[in-house]
Scaffold this motif. Structure first.
Motif, PDB file in Angstrom:
ATOM      1  N   HIS A   1       0.826  -1.201   0.000  1.00 10.97           N
ATOM      2  CA  HIS A   1       0.000   0.000   0.000  1.00 10.97           C
ATOM      3  C   HIS A   1       0.869   1.263   0.000  1.00 10.97           C
ATOM      4  N   ASP A   2       2.158   1.086   0.240  1.00 14.86           N
ATOM      5  CA  ASP A   2       3.066   2.192   0.548  1.00 14.86           C
ATOM      6  C   ASP A   2       3.852   2.608  -0.694  1.00 14.86           C
ATOM      7  N   MET A   3       3.608   3.820  -1.196  1.00 13.74           N
ATOM      8  CA  MET A   3       4.305   4.282  -2.392  1.00 13.74           C
ATOM      9  C   MET A   3       5.795   4.521  -2.127  1.00 13.74           C
ATOM     10  N   GLU A   4       6.178   4.836  -0.891  1.00 11.59           N
ATOM     11  CA  GLU A   4       7.595   5.005  -0.576  1.00 11.59           C
ATOM     12  C   GLU A   4       8.319   3.668  -0.686  1.00 11.59           C
ATOM     13  N   VAL A   5       7.675   2.602  -0.264  1.00  9.02           N
ATOM     14  CA  VAL A   5       8.230   1.256  -0.422  1.00  9.02           C
ATOM     15  C   VAL A   5       8.242   0.866  -1.893  1.00  9.02           C
TER      16      VAL A   5
END
Length: 323
Positions: A214-218
């Motif tokens: 769910h994490d765009m940074e990841v």
């Protein structure tokens, strides 16, 4: 970045063609994946983002041999997953693919130390004690857990548990690593450290990595970011190479990336939909969209009438008529 989805021979490592996955719940059919077309190159790292229930885990389960498609063609390397049955499928899961899950209970056995958890997949594969111990020690060191090799999962932090889980996933020398929300339960610092480790392991062991998050940074650690919503796969275009990110001007106009414009150029008209997750631009062509009709052919009918059902397997159709 590895944006090309094929190797030097022109063959992709992962190839999903028109993959459909449907589940029957009571008298209802739920379509988790709607005609997925997707390829990955050897050594590539791809992230799939999307809301809960979009079908992300369903796609990982199919590629990991934990489930089978309702329709379509699915290959990993030279292995056609549609053709694998029972023992062959178990062998594929044991030797060809590694899994890392968000839930530690799916990654590690609580009564075994970190080192013995890493040794377990090799024991199941019939590898001798000396070889599996040496491999386990190598992997525990590779994920930075040599000092904690004899600790049980309950004695480790969440980030440390995921490091050990990655070592377990790599125990039997898999080429493919599947990661399902592996940083979902971690704090920001631990999540970034785990992703940096993933990048290092990818280079060291020549891994092909598919992760859902769910994490765009990841997701930014990946070579490509794809979106999965309502069972349909798309490409994340917020950052389109060297182009500036799309922005709205004072007149309400938006300049779209070239790749997006190319999809809209030949459209007879463009439909704009406001959805809970955002705004959708969809090209409309003169030909009717027959997706629903195709799905009706695939899914079982409940009305008791005589219907034809067509299942696509390995590019061939099989007709069945049910009363």
């Amino acid at each position: 970045m590895a944006n090309n989805a094929s190797n030097g021979t022109g063959q992709p490592y992962i190839n999903c063609t028109n993959v459909v996955k449907a589940y029957t719940v009571g008298d209802h059919e739920i379509v988790a994946l709607r005609g997925i077309d997707f390829t990955m190159a050897p050594g590539e790292m791809v992230a799939i983002v999307g809301p809960s229930g979009a079908g992300k885990s369903s796609l990982l389960n199919l590629l990991g041999g934990l489930d089978t498609p309702t329709a379509g063609r699915l290959t990993v390397g030279d292995i056609n997953l549609i053709d694998l049955k029972r023992q062959k499928l178990a062998e594929y899961r044991l030797r060809q693919v590694g899994f890392v899950w968000q839930q530690v209970g799916r990654n590690l056995l609580p009564h075994r130390s970190a080192l013995r958890n890493v040794m377990l997949p090799m024991m199941l594969a019939g590898i001798g004690w000396r070889e599996r111990r040496a491999r386990a020690q190598e992997l525990v060191a590779a994920v930075g857990m040599a000092e904690h090799a004899h600790k049980r999962p309950s004695q480790l932090s969440g980030g440390q548990q995921q490091r050990v889980a990655m070592a377990v996933a790599l125990a039997n020398h898999p080429q493919l690593l599947l990661a399902d929300e592996l940083t979902g339960a971690l704090d920001r610092v631990s999540a970034i450290q785990v992703m940096q480790l993933i990048a290092d392991l990818r280079q060291r062991y020549g891994l092909t990595i598919l992760m859902v998050t769910h994490d765009m940074e990841v997701a930014a650690f990946a070579d490509r970011v794809l979106t999965l919503r309502d069972g349909a796969l798309g490409q994340h275009m917020t950052e389109a190479g060297e182009e500036a990110a799309p922005s709205l001007d004072g007149e309400g106009r938006i300049r779209l990336p070239v790749a997006v414009r190319s999809q809209l150029d030949d459209a007879a008209r463009i439909t704009v939909e406001i959805r809970p997750e955002g705004v959708l631009l969809r090209p409309e062509h003169e030909a009717a969209d027959d997706t629903d009709a195709v799905l009706q052919d695939i899914l079982p009918q409940k009305d008791g009438h005589r219907r034809g059902r067509r299942f696509w397997r390995n590019g061939r159709s099989k007709e069945e008529v049910h009363q």
